[in-house]
Design a protein around this motif. Sequence first.
Motif, PDB file in Angstrom:
ATOM      1  N   GLY A 196       0.797  -1.218   0.000  1.00  0.00           N
ATOM      2  CA  GLY A 196       0.000   0.000   0.000  1.00  0.00           C
ATOM      3  C   GLY A 196       0.835   1.277   0.000  1.00  0.00           C
ATOM      4  O   GLY A 196       2.006   1.290   0.324  1.00  0.00           O
ATOM      5  N   GLY A 197       0.159   2.367  -0.404  1.00  0.00           N
ATOM      6  CA  GLY A 197       0.753   3.681  -0.299  1.00  0.00           C
ATOM      7  C   GLY A 197       1.791   4.018  -1.355  1.00  0.00           C
ATOM      8  O   GLY A 197       2.222   3.179  -2.131  1.00  0.00           O
ATOM      9  N   ARG A 198       2.190   5.273  -1.357  1.00  0.00           N
ATOM     10  CA  ARG A 198       3.229   5.762  -2.249  1.00  0.00           C
ATOM     11  C   ARG A 198       4.397   6.266  -1.412  1.00  0.00           C
ATOM     12  O   ARG A 198       4.264   6.505  -0.209  1.00  0.00           O
ATOM     13  CB  ARG A 198       2.681   6.900  -3.120  1.00  0.00           C
ATOM     14  N   HIS A 199       5.538   6.428  -2.078  1.00  0.00           N
ATOM     15  CA  HIS A 199       6.724   6.918  -1.387  1.00  0.00           C
ATOM     16  C   HIS A 199       7.344   8.065  -2.174  1.00  0.00           C
ATOM     17  O   HIS A 199       7.318   8.073  -3.406  1.00  0.00           O
ATOM     18  CB  HIS A 199       7.762   5.803  -1.219  1.00  0.00           C
ATOM     19  N   LEU A 200       7.888   9.030  -1.436  1.00  0.00           N
ATOM     20  CA  LEU A 200       8.650  10.116  -2.019  1.00  0.00           C
ATOM     21  C   LEU A 200      10.130   9.797  -1.835  1.00  0.00           C
ATOM     22  O   LEU A 200      10.593   9.598  -0.708  1.00  0.00           O
ATOM     23  CB  LEU A 200       8.307  11.439  -1.330  1.00  0.00           C
ATOM     24  N   ASP A 201      10.857   9.728  -2.945  1.00  0.00           N
ATOM     25  CA  ASP A 201      12.288   9.421  -2.908  1.00  0.00           C
ATOM     26  C   ASP A 201      13.082  10.675  -3.235  1.00  0.00           C
ATOM     27  O   ASP A 201      12.753  11.411  -4.180  1.00  0.00           O
ATOM     28  CB  ASP A 201      12.628   8.321  -3.921  1.00  0.00           C
ATOM     29  N   LEU A 202      14.141  10.906  -2.469  1.00  0.00           N
ATOM     30  CA  LEU A 202      14.944  12.114  -2.637  1.00  0.00           C
ATOM     31  C   LEU A 202      16.433  11.782  -2.539  1.00  0.00           C
ATOM     32  O   LEU A 202      16.853  11.034  -1.654  1.00  0.00           O
ATOM     33  CB  LEU A 202      14.578  13.149  -1.568  1.00  0.00           C
ATOM     34  N   ARG A 203      17.216  12.356  -3.454  1.00  0.00           N
ATOM     35  CA  ARG A 203      18.674  12.305  -3.349  1.00  0.00           C
ATOM     36  C   ARG A 203      19.206  13.710  -3.586  1.00  0.00           C
ATOM     37  O   ARG A 203      19.175  14.208  -4.715  1.00  0.00           O
ATOM     38  CB  ARG A 203      19.260  11.329  -4.363  1.00  0.00           C
TER      39      ARG A 203
END
Length: 342
Positions: free
Chosen positions: A227-234
């Motif tokens: 479930g759900g979404r994720h925010l990925d950051l570099r």
Amino acid sequence: MTYAFRAEGLVKRFGATTALAGIDLAARQGTVLGVLGPNGAGKTTAVRILATLLSPDEGTATVGGLDVVRDAGEVRRLIGLTGQYASVDEDLTGTENLVLIGRLLDIRTADARARARELLAHFELAEAAGRTVKTYSGGMRRRLDLAVSLVGRPDVIYLDEPTTGLDPVRREDVWGIVRSLVGDGVTVLLTTQYLEEADALADEISVIDHGRVIAHGTPAELKQRVGGRHLDLRPLDPARLLESAAILAEVAGTQPESPTRGTLTVPVEDDGMLTAAVRRLDGAGIAVAELSLRLPDLDDVFFTLTGHGTAAPATATASVSVTKAPGAAGAAGPAPTEETVR
């Protein structure tokens, strides 16, 4: 429902080690069943039972309605098997390997040679047909190994980690072969540790850990379980990772994780979080190398179910609710034989 192959309640022990603890596996004709699990999960043991190379201690397995123990000889005429490592004879040529298998399958010599030419052309090995296999590259050997498993035109093919050791280009070649087989109505059981491979090829996936099926479903169904979404950051400057983490924590209301060095990921509950994160990062003067919003993938699924990745040996049993593959426990089977547990 009619299954091309079906295993119910398979148990296999090697001394004090239980390789399989009552697994159920099944696939419909013309589909790919992906069997996903870490080293030592029991994938290869299950394949060897379905291929009549081992007898289960408990449970039953059938291929085309035939019992793999009682009707082993007939089952072998329906199946093809490609193991983790190429098993062709290095001192024979490509043609000789294929003709040898054809003769072992009681195919007339002329027909075996014709089938060899057909397969060598299909797998782009025609130019190397007369060379000994010891002169082949690793990718060529793998393709020949796949060709060998198809000599008898099997209805069911077991591919046990078929792309192990192949570079990305050759892996894509094998994927194309699998898709063409399924297009011809062949049923494939594919074991793999490559999550993207299962996602790309499998109609349904059974996740195995500690010799048990801990989840079963389509790739989409398994992803929905996480479930759900994720925010990925570099961030462009690794020195600003902690500052970036603080901003994401304020925006998301939860502490981000750092799955790989230099990256951050945080669950997304609100559609406005991405915009808010961009504004806060820009206001702080933090340049980003990567910023993306993604749905869960099979990596997330596997880690959620098992608590570890596919490459590491299993160390924990999943604590989530699961859906069993079709089938139920069966009757006791023949006595065990020795084999390295995989």
